[in-house]
Scaffold this active site. Structure first.
Site, PDB file in Angstrom:
ATOM      1  N   ASP A  18      22.408  19.850  -4.841  1.00  0.00           N
ATOM      2  CA  ASP A  18      22.476  21.147  -4.153  1.00  0.00           C
ATOM      3  C   ASP A  18      23.739  21.254  -3.296  1.00  0.00           C
ATOM      4  O   ASP A  18      24.292  20.244  -2.864  1.00  0.00           O
ATOM      5  CB  ASP A  18      21.222  21.309  -3.287  1.00  0.00           C
ATOM      6  CG  ASP A  18      20.990  22.756  -2.889  1.00  0.00           C
ATOM      7  OD1 ASP A  18      21.625  23.666  -3.474  1.00  0.00           O
ATOM      8  OD2 ASP A  18      20.173  22.987  -1.975  1.00  0.00           O
ATOM      9  N   TRP A  23      29.558  24.722  -0.449  1.00  0.00           N
ATOM     10  CA  TRP A  23      30.761  23.892  -0.324  1.00  0.00           C
ATOM     11  C   TRP A  23      31.998  24.725  -0.660  1.00  0.00           C
ATOM     12  O   TRP A  23      33.003  24.687   0.059  1.00  0.00           O
ATOM     13  CB  TRP A  23      30.641  22.697  -1.281  1.00  0.00           C
ATOM     14  CG  TRP A  23      31.789  21.733  -1.226  1.00  0.00           C
ATOM     15  CD1 TRP A  23      31.896  20.623  -0.447  1.00  0.00           C
ATOM     16  CD2 TRP A  23      33.006  21.798  -1.982  1.00  0.00           C
ATOM     17  NE1 TRP A  23      33.093  19.984  -0.675  1.00  0.00           N
ATOM     18  CE2 TRP A  23      33.794  20.686  -1.619  1.00  0.00           C
ATOM     19  CE3 TRP A  23      33.502  22.683  -2.953  1.00  0.00           C
ATOM     20  CZ2 TRP A  23      35.044  20.435  -2.168  1.00  0.00           C
ATOM     21  CZ3 TRP A  23      34.762  22.437  -3.501  1.00  0.00           C
ATOM     22  CH2 TRP A  23      35.512  21.327  -3.108  1.00  0.00           C
ATOM     23  N   ARG A  31      32.248  30.371  -5.867  1.00  0.00           N
ATOM     24  CA  ARG A  31      31.154  29.406  -6.000  1.00  0.00           C
ATOM     25  C   ARG A  31      31.352  28.436  -7.175  1.00  0.00           C
ATOM     26  O   ARG A  31      31.032  27.258  -7.096  1.00  0.00           O
ATOM     27  CB  ARG A  31      29.820  30.150  -6.163  1.00  0.00           C
ATOM     28  CG  ARG A  31      29.399  30.932  -4.928  1.00  0.00           C
ATOM     29  CD  ARG A  31      28.114  31.697  -5.203  1.00  0.00           C
ATOM     30  NE  ARG A  31      27.056  30.834  -5.706  1.00  0.00           N
ATOM     31  CZ  ARG A  31      26.264  30.094  -4.932  1.00  0.00           C
ATOM     32  NH1 ARG A  31      26.383  30.143  -3.625  1.00  0.00           N
ATOM     33  NH2 ARG A  31      25.340  29.325  -5.470  1.00  0.00           N
ATOM     34  N   HIS A  35      30.846  24.094  -8.350  1.00  0.00           N
ATOM     35  CA  HIS A  35      30.187  23.475  -9.504  1.00  0.00           C
ATOM     36  C   HIS A  35      31.175  22.581 -10.274  1.00  0.00           C
ATOM     37  O   HIS A  35      30.805  21.512 -10.761  1.00  0.00           O
ATOM     38  CB  HIS A  35      29.620  24.556 -10.437  1.00  0.00           C
ATOM     39  CG  HIS A  35      28.574  25.424  -9.796  1.00  0.00           C
ATOM     40  ND1 HIS A  35      27.504  24.910  -9.109  1.00  0.00           N
ATOM     41  CD2 HIS A  35      28.434  26.786  -9.741  1.00  0.00           C
ATOM     42  CE1 HIS A  35      26.754  25.902  -8.652  1.00  0.00           C
ATOM     43  NE2 HIS A  35      27.301  27.047  -9.017  1.00  0.00           N
ATOM     44  N   SER A  63      18.041  25.293 -13.221  1.00  0.00           N
ATOM     45  CA  SER A  63      16.590  25.478 -13.160  1.00  0.00           C
ATOM     46  C   SER A  63      16.186  26.765 -13.873  1.00  0.00           C
ATOM     47  O   SER A  63      17.025  27.647 -14.117  1.00  0.00           O
ATOM     48  CB  SER A  63      16.121  25.532 -11.706  1.00  0.00           C
ATOM     49  OG  SER A  63      16.424  26.795 -11.145  1.00  0.00           O
ATOM     50  N   GLU A  65      14.797  29.027 -12.588  1.00  0.00           N
ATOM     51  CA  GLU A  65      15.000  30.122 -11.615  1.00  0.00           C
ATOM     52  C   GLU A  65      16.480  30.498 -11.483  1.00  0.00           C
ATOM     53  O   GLU A  65      16.807  31.558 -10.952  1.00  0.00           O
ATOM     54  CB  GLU A  65      14.463  29.715 -10.233  1.00  0.00           C
ATOM     55  CG  GLU A  65      12.936  29.643 -10.139  1.00  0.00           C
ATOM     56  CD  GLU A  65      12.331  28.450 -10.874  1.00  0.00           C
ATOM     57  OE1 GLU A  65      12.940  27.361 -10.878  1.00  0.00           O
ATOM     58  OE2 GLU A  65      11.255  28.627 -11.488  1.00  0.00           O
ATOM     59  N   LEU A 129      22.460   2.887 -19.443  1.00  0.00           N
ATOM     60  CA  LEU A 129      21.857   3.892 -18.570  1.00  0.00           C
ATOM     61  C   LEU A 129      21.195   5.007 -19.392  1.00  0.00           C
ATOM     62  O   LEU A 129      21.757   5.493 -20.361  1.00  0.00           O
ATOM     63  CB  LEU A 129      22.955   4.510 -17.689  1.00  0.00           C
ATOM     64  CG  LEU A 129      22.489   5.623 -16.750  1.00  0.00           C
ATOM     65  CD1 LEU A 129      21.664   5.058 -15.605  1.00  0.00           C
ATOM     66  CD2 LEU A 129      23.693   6.401 -16.204  1.00  0.00           C
ATOM     67  N   ARG A 186      17.941  14.812  -2.592  1.00  0.00           N
ATOM     68  CA  ARG A 186      18.392  16.206  -2.571  1.00  0.00           C
ATOM     69  C   ARG A 186      19.544  16.306  -1.584  1.00  0.00           C
ATOM     70  O   ARG A 186      19.399  15.934  -0.419  1.00  0.00           O
ATOM     71  CB  ARG A 186      17.286  17.178  -2.180  1.00  0.00           C
ATOM     72  CG  ARG A 186      17.799  18.621  -2.218  1.00  0.00           C
ATOM     73  CD  ARG A 186      16.737  19.654  -1.979  1.00  0.00           C
ATOM     74  NE  ARG A 186      17.299  20.972  -2.209  1.00  0.00           N
ATOM     75  CZ  ARG A 186      16.663  21.975  -2.795  1.00  0.00           C
ATOM     76  NH1 ARG A 186      15.426  21.826  -3.216  1.00  0.00           N
ATOM     77  NH2 ARG A 186      17.252  23.138  -2.955  1.00  0.00           N
ATOM     78  N   SER A 194      11.686  22.280  -4.958  1.00  0.00           N
ATOM     79  CA  SER A 194      12.185  23.295  -5.896  1.00  0.00           C
ATOM     80  C   SER A 194      11.786  23.087  -7.361  1.00  0.00           C
ATOM     81  O   SER A 194      12.637  23.202  -8.254  1.00  0.00           O
ATOM     82  CB  SER A 194      13.708  23.413  -5.771  1.00  0.00           C
ATOM     83  OG  SER A 194      14.052  23.839  -4.483  1.00  0.00           O
ATOM     84  N   GLU A 205       9.890   8.421  -3.577  1.00  0.00           N
ATOM     85  CA  GLU A 205      10.433   8.517  -2.214  1.00  0.00           C
ATOM     86  C   GLU A 205      11.517   9.585  -2.251  1.00  0.00           C
ATOM     87  O   GLU A 205      12.328   9.620  -3.178  1.00  0.00           O
ATOM     88  CB  GLU A 205      11.068   7.182  -1.796  1.00  0.00           C
ATOM     89  CG  GLU A 205      10.090   6.043  -1.663  1.00  0.00           C
ATOM     90  CD  GLU A 205       9.122   6.242  -0.500  1.00  0.00           C
ATOM     91  OE1 GLU A 205       9.538   6.781   0.536  1.00  0.00           O
ATOM     92  OE2 GLU A 205       7.948   5.845  -0.648  1.00  0.00           O
TER      93      GLU A 205
HETATM   94  C1  FPP Z   1      22.973  23.852  -6.867  1.00  0.00           C
HETATM   95  O1  FPP Z   1      23.969  24.218  -5.916  1.00  0.00           O
HETATM   96  C2  FPP Z   1      23.619  23.435  -8.084  1.00  0.00           C
HETATM   97  C3  FPP Z   1      23.430  24.015  -9.303  1.00  0.00           C
HETATM   98  C4  FPP Z   1      22.532  25.139  -9.541  1.00  0.00           C
HETATM   99  C5  FPP Z   1      24.193  23.551 -10.458  1.00  0.00           C
HETATM  100  C6  FPP Z   1      24.338  22.062 -10.599  1.00  0.00           C
HETATM  101  C7  FPP Z   1      25.386  21.842 -11.578  1.00  0.00           C
HETATM  102  C8  FPP Z   1      26.381  20.946 -11.494  1.00  0.00           C
HETATM  103  C9  FPP Z   1      26.558  19.943 -10.438  1.00  0.00           C
HETATM  104  C10 FPP Z   1      27.407  21.001 -12.519  1.00  0.00           C
HETATM  105  C11 FPP Z   1      27.357  20.173 -13.704  1.00  0.00           C
HETATM  106  C12 FPP Z   1      26.228  19.352 -14.090  1.00  0.00           C
HETATM  107  C13 FPP Z   1      26.281  18.566 -15.193  1.00  0.00           C
HETATM  108  C14 FPP Z   1      25.126  17.755 -15.560  1.00  0.00           C
HETATM  109  C15 FPP Z   1      27.477  18.499 -16.041  1.00  0.00           C
HETATM  110  P1  FPP Z   1      23.969  25.691  -5.384  1.00  0.00           P
HETATM  111  O2  FPP Z   1      24.907  26.475  -6.200  1.00  0.00           O
HETATM  112  O3  FPP Z   1      22.563  26.205  -5.331  1.00  0.00           O
HETATM  113  O4  FPP Z   1      24.524  25.510  -3.951  1.00  0.00           O
HETATM  114  P2  FPP Z   1      24.212  26.460  -2.705  1.00  0.00           P
HETATM  115  O5  FPP Z   1      22.793  26.174  -2.303  1.00  0.00           O
HETATM  116  O6  FPP Z   1      25.201  25.985  -1.729  1.00  0.00           O
HETATM  117  O7  FPP Z   1      24.434  27.869  -3.142  1.00  0.00           O
END
Ligand code: FPP
Length: 241
Positions: A18, A23, A31, A35, A63, A65, A129, A186, A194, A205
């Protein structure tokens, strides 16, 4: 310490990655840039995991959602997943990583689905892994799909409803070939789960860290593993006095 002792050793680590959006926004970036940075961290953590005795790593990439986000962000994420698979497939294979995806693939576009299939096939005999990527995953959705399949099998006379067990339900979940997670991390300060692995996480844990996923270095991973080791896992048993 035995490497497989679930009291002291996190064999299966699962991560809710998250904070990418926040960030990026905090740095005046869009945004998606968060990612993109997040993908670098996935790469590093996957690489480092075996060095810290992690046998199974599960990451929450998208997700059920997350479709509610802007079309621009959803498309950007889907393109990022495609780019990750295309760019990382050979390295993951060389590193002996077995990759599997969990979640409902049906709403994903055809190109992404075929890249996912190809990566699973390419790495299926790898013995290192076990990397599981949750993509269009929701725990309730997973359980609902499993219950549908169990009901169908019962209707066809293949399952006796009186003989449904926890083990059987587990076998119908997307995670049927995975042990339950020992540690769920998390990032980015939110203390909620979530819809991530609700069935599988009963004895996990949790470590909630303030660090945003794009800043989650291997050093941060080591810190959370140390926090895990300091926990007193009893699996419902009483404290020995
Ligand atoms: C949540 O942060 C993150 C996501 C919904 C996307 C996670 C995806 C990646 C890390 C990219 C690639 C993954 C792989 C496996 C290649 P958010 O956008 O909800 O952050 P916020 O809460 O600050 O808005």
């Amino acid at each position: 310490m035995q490497k497989t002792d679930p009291v002291t050793h996190a064999d299966h680590v699962a991560v809710i990655m998250d904070g990418n959006g926040r960030w990026a926004t905090a740095r005046g970036l869009e945004r998606l840039k968060g990612h993109v940075k997040g993908v670098d961290r996935v790469r590093e953590v996957v690489r480092a995991a075996p060095d810290y005795g992690i046998g199974y790593l599960t990451v929450f990439a998208f997700s059920t959602e997350n479709w509610k986000r802007s079309e621009r962000e959803v498309t950007g994420l889907m393109n990022l997943f495609k780019r990750y698979i295309r760019g990382e497939a050979a390295t993951l294979d060389e590193d002996n990583v077995r990759v599997r995806f969990i979640g409902d693939r049906r709403p994903l576009d055809r190109k992404l689905r075929s890249l996912m299939d190809e990566l699973e096939k390419l790495t299926e005999t790898n013995t290192g892994l076990k990397l599981t990527i949750a993509l269009n995953y929701g725990g309730r959705d997973e359980i609902t799909r499993a219950v549908g399949r169990i009901a169908k099998a019962a209707k066809m006379g293949m399952i006796d409803p009186a003989e449904v067990t926890e083990q059987m339900i587990g076998n119908f979940l997307d995670t049927s070939d995975l042990p339950d997670p020992d540690l769920i991390i998390r990032t980015s300060g939110e203390c909620r789960t979530s819809n991530f692995l609700p069935w599988q996480s009963c004895y996990a844990e949790y470590v909630f860290t303030e660090t945003a996923w794009p800043d989650f270095t291997v050093a941060e991973l080591v810190k959370t593993l140390n926090q895990f080791r300091a926990r007193d896992r009893r699996f419902g048993a009483a404290v020995a006095k």
